[in-house]
Design a protein around this motif. Structure first.
Motif, PDB file in Angstrom:
ATOM      1  N   UNK A   1      -3.402   6.289   0.396  1.00 65.99           N
ATOM      2  CA  UNK A   1      -3.793   5.197   1.298  1.00 65.99           C
ATOM      3  C   UNK A   1      -2.606   4.369   1.757  1.00 65.99           C
ATOM      4  N   UNK A   2      -1.416   4.730   1.260  1.00 65.46           N
ATOM      5  CA  UNK A   2      -0.186   4.014   1.608  1.00 65.46           C
ATOM      6  C   UNK A   2      -0.336   2.514   1.327  1.00 65.46           C
ATOM      7  N   UNK A   3      -0.612   2.227   0.074  1.00 67.08           N
ATOM      8  CA  UNK A   3      -0.854   0.846  -0.348  1.00 67.08           C
ATOM      9  C   UNK A   3      -0.126   0.564  -1.647  1.00 67.08           C
ATOM     10  N   UNK A   4       0.574  -0.555  -1.667  1.00 64.11           N
ATOM     11  CA  UNK A   4       1.314  -1.002  -2.839  1.00 64.11           C
ATOM     12  C   UNK A   4       0.626  -2.233  -3.411  1.00 64.11           C
ATOM     13  N   UNK A   5       0.344  -2.223  -4.690  1.00 55.57           N
ATOM     14  CA  UNK A   5      -0.285  -3.360  -5.348  1.00 55.57           C
ATOM     15  C   UNK A   5       0.779  -4.168  -6.068  1.00 55.57           C
ATOM     16  N   UNK A   6       0.795  -5.477  -5.819  1.00 56.72           N
ATOM     17  CA  UNK A   6       1.850  -6.335  -6.351  1.00 56.72           C
ATOM     18  C   UNK A   6       1.219  -7.525  -7.081  1.00 56.72           C
ATOM     19  N   UNK A   7       1.653  -7.728  -8.320  1.00 56.96           N
ATOM     20  CA  UNK A   7       1.274  -8.921  -9.074  1.00 56.96           C
ATOM     21  C   UNK A   7       2.307 -10.001  -8.776  1.00 56.96           C
ATOM     22  N   UNK A   8       1.907 -11.007  -8.039  1.00 57.73           N
ATOM     23  CA  UNK A   8       2.833 -12.048  -7.617  1.00 57.73           C
ATOM     24  C   UNK A   8       3.322 -12.869  -8.798  1.00 57.73           C
ATOM     25  N   UNK A   9       4.579 -13.297  -8.715  1.00 53.38           N
ATOM     26  CA  UNK A   9       5.148 -14.157  -9.751  1.00 53.38           C
ATOM     27  C   UNK A   9       4.457 -15.517  -9.731  1.00 53.38           C
ATOM     28  N   UNK A  10       4.523 -16.195 -10.872  1.00 52.84           N
ATOM     29  CA  UNK A  10       3.863 -17.499 -10.975  1.00 52.84           C
ATOM     30  C   UNK A  10       4.412 -18.482  -9.954  1.00 52.84           C
ATOM     31  N   UNK A  11       5.736 -18.442  -9.729  1.00 47.21           N
ATOM     32  CA  UNK A  11       6.334 -19.374  -8.778  1.00 47.21           C
ATOM     33  C   UNK A  11       5.956 -19.033  -7.345  1.00 47.21           C
ATOM     34  N   UNK A  12       5.420 -17.821  -7.140  1.00 47.93           N
ATOM     35  CA  UNK A  12       4.983 -17.409  -5.808  1.00 47.93           C
ATOM     36  C   UNK A  12       3.482 -17.604  -5.638  1.00 47.93           C
ATOM     37  N   UNK A  13       2.852 -18.260  -6.581  1.00 45.88           N
ATOM     38  CA  UNK A  13       1.431 -18.549  -6.476  1.00 45.88           C
ATOM     39  C   UNK A  13       0.549 -17.741  -7.385  1.00 45.88           C
ATOM     40  N   UNK A  14       1.108 -16.692  -8.029  1.00 42.57           N
ATOM     41  CA  UNK A  14       0.319 -15.871  -8.926  1.00 42.57           C
ATOM     42  C   UNK A  14      -0.705 -15.033  -8.183  1.00 42.57           C
TER      43      UNK A  14
END
Length: 509
Positions: free
Chosen positions: A172-185
């Motif tokens: 599906x050409x999709x990347x899943x990213x867990x955002x950093x806490x300083x980036x809002x989580x």
């Protein structure tokens, strides 16, 4: 170690400045056999399109974007509307420089196909790894060696997503990213048309080393943690000599480094100069020679500097047991093992590849690297590329590429052009590596520089100045380069005074 090698003079008519200029150009992807169109696109030859793009950037029409709403799928939007979504995972030399190179090519693309570049990295800072040693010793400031991505990308159309990649679906050409806490989580998704994997390698330590809180040495955080531990150790060493003696420990504390590659040797020399008056530095290496892949001139100079600075070097030595405060080591040919006490343990031996390829079910070699062709395309995966330490790469001549910054920087130019070619139906080019030389730091005012291309070998303060100037020219962009240059120039009188004082003390001894 043999006799001290003499500094060679440049052969032919090429001056020493030629090496600096060529190395600096390599940082921006320039190579001698560059197509004219690419030279125009990257700024080697000015073009009217590029001039207009620069004027637009000055007027503020291009701006850096940050991560989107963590509760909704990530939408790669840009000021140009619809276009080709290019996602680059990893903000090291390969990833960041590819993004910057590709951004320079945007004026050559039509608005309907223009690339929308997203850079994903788990850290908030780009780390100029060859100068990480100066961060430990305090010679350089944090922002000089590790500037934040948002500062570097300001004024570019590159969007930065600060988070850790937790999933990759190639279908599906999709990347899943867990955002950093300083980036809002939270979690976001980055959809792409073209994917670049430049995650590099991670430190690989045995569980026993982790159990005794050994330090790796690959990130800015590692350097700052080592600097903090050295400060604490010095404070304790000055107050607790009697306690150490009663406990059966040496009066002088010791720092043990396992791994005699470039990182281990450069760190040992830097630490020995910094802490040599109150602590001992030990370097253990399994192989017969330190820095086995280094140029002969640099390896000989390294042996001499390690000896001169009082580093206890043990080659052909393996670590058989790790306990709290001690290493059990065995030297090849010896009948027994010895116990080496330590107060700080730094592990620079061995690296592990990133798990992203395995997560996506991509084929890797025995070292966990992703095989790519000479165009830096991942085999059997359309629209996926890889470079730097992440990739197993053979260039156009069939030579296997070493995992170092010079290779990654040169690859970034080729990859940016090839992505641009895919977008515009242009002609891709094969990657061809040119080894311009190598530089090894030996402490505060000493370095070894070797280049067969320019017939050059320099060491001591001359090598240090050449190394520092070359790395300054290799900084990611002009603004950061100017800021660092101003900072270094402001400290230059003190540095010269320190160098003359050190030379005087050395002559007195």
């Amino acid at each position: 170690a043999g006799p001290r090698p003499k500094m060679k003079q440049c052969r032919g008519t090429l001056p020493m400045m030629g090496l600096m200029g060529c190395l600096a150009m390599t940082a921006h992807g320039f190579t001698p056999a560059m197509p004219l169109a690419l030279r125009r696109a990257t700024g080697a030859v000015q073009s009217p399109v590029r001039a207009r793009a620069r004027c637009e950037a000055k007027r503020g029409m291009l701006g850096v974007r940050c991560q989107g709403d963590s509760t909704t799928p990530h939408k790669s939007e840009s000021v140009t509307g619809k276009g080709t979504r290019v996602c680059i995972v990893g903000g090291g030399f390969g990833g960041l420089y590819t993004a910057l190179q590709l951004a320079q090519l945007l004026p050559l693309q039509s608005e309907g196909e223009r690339a929308k570049i997203t850079l994903v990295d788990s850290g908030e800072r780009f780390v100029f790894l060859p100068m990480l040693y100066e961060l430990v010793t305090g010679e350089l400031k944090d922002w000089e060696v590790a500037p934040v991505f948002t500062d570097l990308l300001e004024g570019t159309p590159i969007e930065f997503v600060h988070g850790t990649t937790s999933g990759l679906d190639l279908s599906t050409r999709c990347l899943k990213v867990d955002l950093a806490a300083v980036a809002g989580g939270g979690t976001t998704e980055v959809h792409y048309d073209k994917l670049v994997l430049a995650t590099g390698v991670s430190a690989l330590m045995p569980p026993e080393a982790e159990a005794v809180d050994a330090l790796p040495f690959m990130r800015a955080e590692d350097a700052k943690e080592l600097r903090a531990r050295l400060g604490q150790l010095r404070f304790k060493a000055a107050r607790r000599k009697d306690e150490r003696r009663l406990a059966g420990k040496p009066e002088r504390p010791s720092i043990a480094i396992v791994g005699g590659g470039y990182s281990g040797v450069e760190l040992a020399c830097s630490l020995a100069e910094s802490v040599g008056t109150w602590a001992d530095v030990k370097l253990f290496h399994r192989g017969e020679q330190i820095m086995p892949g280094a140029a002969r001139f640099n390896r000989i100079t390294s042996y001499q500097e390690l000896q001169r600075r009082g580093v206890k070097l043990s080659t052909s030595t393996s670590v058989s047991e790790i306990k709290e405060g001690s290493l059990t080591v065995t030297t090849k040919g010896a009948n027994s093992s010895t116990v080496e006490p330590f107060d700080i343990l730094v592990w620079t031996a061995g690296t592990g590849s990133n798990e992203l390829a395995k997560m996506a079910g991509m084929a890797t070699n025995s070292a966990g690297k992703i095989p790519v062709d000479a165009f830096l395309r991942v085999r059997d995966h359309d629209g996926v590329y890889s470079l730097g330490d992440t990739a197993e790469c053979f260039d156009a001549l069939g030579d296997k590429m070493a995992p170092n910054a010079q290779v990654a920087v040169q690859q970034s130019q080729t990859l940016a052009w090839n992505i641009h070619s895919d977008i515009t139906n242009g002609v891709p080019v094969k990657f061809r590596y040119q080894n311009l030389g190598e530089m090894v730091t030996m402490g505060r005012y000493a370095a070894s520089v070797s280049s067969d291309v320019f017939g050059l070998g320099a060491s001591g303060p001359v090598g240090s100045a050449l190394r520092r100037a070359t790395y300054l020219l290799r900084m990611p962009n002009n603004r950061h380069r100017a800021q660092v240059a101003a900072s270094w120039i402001s400290r230059l009188p003190n540095d010269i005074a320190d160098l003359l004082s050190a030379s005087a003390r050395g002559n007195a001894r």
